[in-house]
Write a protein that holds these residues in place. Structure first.
Motif, PDB file in Angstrom:
ATOM      1  N   UNK A 446      19.108  76.666  26.865  1.00 47.80           N
ATOM      2  CA  UNK A 446      18.379  75.420  27.094  1.00 47.80           C
ATOM      3  C   UNK A 446      19.407  74.313  27.274  1.00 47.80           C
ATOM      4  N   UNK A 447      19.462  73.769  28.467  1.00 46.37           N
ATOM      5  CA  UNK A 447      20.468  72.759  28.778  1.00 46.37           C
ATOM      6  C   UNK A 447      20.053  71.384  28.250  1.00 46.37           C
ATOM      7  N   UNK A 448      21.073  70.607  27.863  1.00 45.45           N
ATOM      8  CA  UNK A 448      20.855  69.195  27.568  1.00 45.45           C
ATOM      9  C   UNK A 448      20.224  68.875  26.235  1.00 45.45           C
ATOM     10  N   UNK A 449      20.003  69.873  25.379  1.00 48.41           N
ATOM     11  CA  UNK A 449      19.373  69.617  24.075  1.00 48.41           C
ATOM     12  C   UNK A 449      20.413  69.711  22.974  1.00 48.41           C
ATOM     13  N   UNK A 450      20.413  68.741  22.092  1.00 50.45           N
ATOM     14  CA  UNK A 450      21.404  68.659  21.019  1.00 50.45           C
ATOM     15  C   UNK A 450      21.038  69.571  19.858  1.00 50.45           C
ATOM     16  N   UNK A 488      24.808  72.148  25.386  1.00 47.97           N
ATOM     17  CA  UNK A 488      25.292  73.071  26.413  1.00 47.97           C
ATOM     18  C   UNK A 488      24.884  72.503  27.760  1.00 47.97           C
ATOM     19  N   UNK A 489      25.877  72.226  28.601  1.00 49.30           N
ATOM     20  CA  UNK A 489      25.599  71.541  29.866  1.00 49.30           C
ATOM     21  C   UNK A 489      25.287  72.539  30.983  1.00 49.30           C
ATOM     22  N   UNK A 490      24.702  72.014  32.055  1.00 51.79           N
ATOM     23  CA  UNK A 490      24.390  72.851  33.211  1.00 51.79           C
ATOM     24  C   UNK A 490      25.643  73.342  33.916  1.00 51.79           C
TER      25      UNK A 490
END
Length: 631
Positions: A446-450, A488-490
């Motif tokens: 899952x991208x972009x979630x802290x 985790x970035x794209x």
């Protein structure tokens, strides 16, 4: 290869006459020792040790030098594990580390360190002998011990040469008995809270770091050593340099500028504070420069930034927290290409006139530097990569040997710590609910979630020495809880955004990550150091150490500058300009009050050896300043 004894002995066969380590001489030249000399000296040292059995611990309290490396490898050859620390170790840590580790032998740098040890010798329970690296350390006879046997490093080497000739097969026999999961080093963390914990790293832990290192070094490369070698980051980098037959040159902060020009290094390990300091020096010089030079520097850096950012987009390396749509990718690519072509010739001209001179200050041959041991402020990160000095930020911790992720020249996404290290798996966990929303072992992304970063891989420590309770708190089912928050970035990279233990909870219940706010404040040339506070308060405030260079017109030293009303007003205006809605900060993330400090944060006091803020120490030390901001 099952242990580091095999690794070290292999160096003598692969690079016998290549220089391994070089030390600066009085005439400012560097004298090198070959790999054959290094391994022979280490072998002799191991045979000169007395009363040591495989599995024992030998402490090593000294700073970067050739004798340190000989001792470390020699301890490994003896089958023991080293317990490293710097020469500035405190009496409190001396007593705790030596007794807790049950070290039988202690190797110290010189007579000064030895004297510190002897101050507490009556309270040391396991130690039998002390070896002094500096040959003059014991010759005067002024330092004596009523409890321990004292020997010079050179005497141990000479005794070992004799023992080696009598038992030529002893080392090979020990090597065959050492397994991959045997203890290689026991490193006591200088954590921000509580007594130091002994991190147990095995031979396999260390070898996995060398096996997966994604950076290319060659036999003719020159690496400059400036970070403390007892710290696992610098140590791994030196072992990696040895694996590739490169030569490591020892320097220090005081002579770094001179040694960069002499050595002309091609690679080096570094810490964020080094780059912040160099950046601050450059900005300070520009402030004092003529109007023409200021203008040229501004044009050159703006063109370089445009060149770097457009090139990042064209290569798909621009930071993408979530995937772009196809049309957005096409639009960004065409826009970047046009801007890249329009600015290319002006950039090349100003690069040769202005920026090439800055690169020459690093020796002119620096292909890159891996930065670790703390977060690199984005503006500093982008600045050096923009002007052509690749700073490859990495992420890790002592407990993971240390690398978890690292950028490479081919995968350099500014604002991230790069892709995961080889063999490494991570989970991102919602630290409030416990939900695992990213797990690379299951392909769950899952991208972009802290989330809180949990790590699994061959680099994860065996545990904390004689502390199962602390081990169980951070390692469950093989997963190490780092306590860090990441995204985790794209781009397939990891971005660090804070620590769960650093999160500030305001009276209104809002959760605030102080690190991004501090990083933004540190972009200011007026601010040298800072710490955001506000736990259980109505709003955020900040303790700020001003930059002496940038504010020199207001005083000769920090105490004069900090006591000036005008300085406080300037910094307050700077804080308002940096932390606001226009910069992406929420209303509750605004810094409302500041306190200007007259003393910098220092290692051993307010900072750890990794230059991380000891938040609890700073909070206690400046309690009055904090209370004053909330009156």
């Amino acid at each position: 290869m099952q242990n580091l004894l095999e690794f070290y002995l292999g160096l003598r066969k692969k690079y016998p006459n290549k220089p391994a380590f070089a030390t600066k001489q009085a005439d400012k030249t560097f004298l090198s020792k070959s790999y054959s000399e290094l391994i022979e000296d280490a072998h002799s040292f191991s045979e000169g040790l007395e009363g040591i059995e495989p599995g024992d611990r030998i402490a090593l309290f000294a700073d970067n030098c050739y004798a340190w490396m000989v001792s470390s490898i020699g301890i490994c050859f003896s089958g023991a594990a080293d317990v490293p620390r710097a020469s500035d170790v405190t009496e409190q840590d001396i007593e705790y580390i030596l007794n807790h580790s049950e070290s039988k032998i202690l190797v110290v740098e010189n007579a000064n360190v030895l004297k510190k040890i002897l101050q507490v010798e009556s309270r040391l329970t396991s130690l039998k002998e002390i070896i002094v690296l500096d040959e003059s350390g014991l010759k005067s006879g002024s330092v004596k011990s009523s409890k321990f046997k004292l020997r010079n490093f050179a005497d141990v080497i000479e005794k070992g040469k004799v023992a080696k000739s009598k038992s030529p097969k002893a080392l090979e026999e020990r090597m065959s008995r050492i397994k991959g999961n045997d203890l290689f080093t026991l490193i006591y963390t200088s954590g921000t809270t509580g007594a130091p914990k002994g991190v147990m790293l095995s031979h396999s832990n260390i070898l996995s770091q060398v096996d997966y290192m994604p950076i290319n070094l060659e036999e003719d490369d020159r690496a400059l050593s400036i970070l403390p070698v007892w710290h696992i980051f610098e140590r791994i980098f030196e072992i990696f340099s040895m694996a590739n037959g490169a030569c490591t040159y020892y320097t220090n902060v005081r002579s770094l500028k001179e040694d960069l020009a002499i050595v002309k290094p091609t690679f080096m390990a570094s810490a964020p504070r080094l780059w912040e300091s160099i950046y601050g020096g450059i900005q300070g010089n520009i402030l004092k420069a003529s109007t023409t030079k200021k203008l040229f520097f501004s044009i050159a850096t703006n063109l370089a930034r445009t060149h770097f950012r457009t090139l990042q987009i064209l290569k798909g390396r621009d930071l993408q927290l979530v995937p772009k749509s196809f049309f957005r990718k096409v639009f960004d690519f065409i826009s970047a290409l046009c801007l890249f072509l329009v600015s290319l010739i002006p950039y090349l001209i100003f690069d040769s006139i202005v920026l090439s001179k800055i690169r020459k200050a690093t020796g002119g041959n620096l292909r890159g530097s891996v930065s670790g041991g703390g977060a690199l402020p984005f503006h500093v990160d982008e600045f050096f990569n923009t002007i052509g000095i690749p700073v490859l930020e990495g992420y890790g911790m002592t407990e993971t040997s240390p690398v978890i992720a690292v950028r490479t020249p081919d995968n350099l996404v500014a604002g991230t710590v790069g892709p995961l290290y080889g063999g490494t798996e991570i989970r991102l966990v919602d630290w409030k609910t416990g939900e695992v929303f990213l797990d690379t072992t299951r392909g769950l992304i899952e991208y972009g979630r802290k989330g809180e970063i949990h790590v699994n891989g061959p680099q994860v420590m065996q545990g904390y020495f004689k502390n199962q309770e602390a081990t169980s708190k951070v390692i469950k089912d093989g997963w190490m809880n780092t306590g860090d928050l990441g995204i985790f970035t794209a781009n397939g990279c990891l971005k660090i955004v804070g620590r769960t233990k650093e999160t500030i909870v305001l009276l209104g219940g809002e959760n605030v990550e102080p690190v991004p706010i501090e990083a933004k404040l540190l972009e200011s040339e007026l601010i040298d150091q800072c710490m955001v506070v506000g736990q259980d308060r109505k709003f955020l405030s900040a303790l700020i150490v001003p930059n002496i260079q940038a504010l020199s017109e207001y005083g000769a030293d920090l105490s004069q500058i900090a006591g000036t009303t005008k300085v406080k007003e300037k910094i307050e205006n700077e804080v308002k300009a940096k932390i606001n809605a226009g910069e992406g900060f929420k209303s509750f993330e605004r810094v409302v009050e500041i306190s200007v400090l007259s003393k910098p944060f220092e290692v051993g006091d307010e900072l750890t050896a990794k230059l991380s803020l000891k938040r609890h120490v700073i909070t206690e030390k400046y309690a009055k300043n904090i209370d004053e901001m909330y009156k």
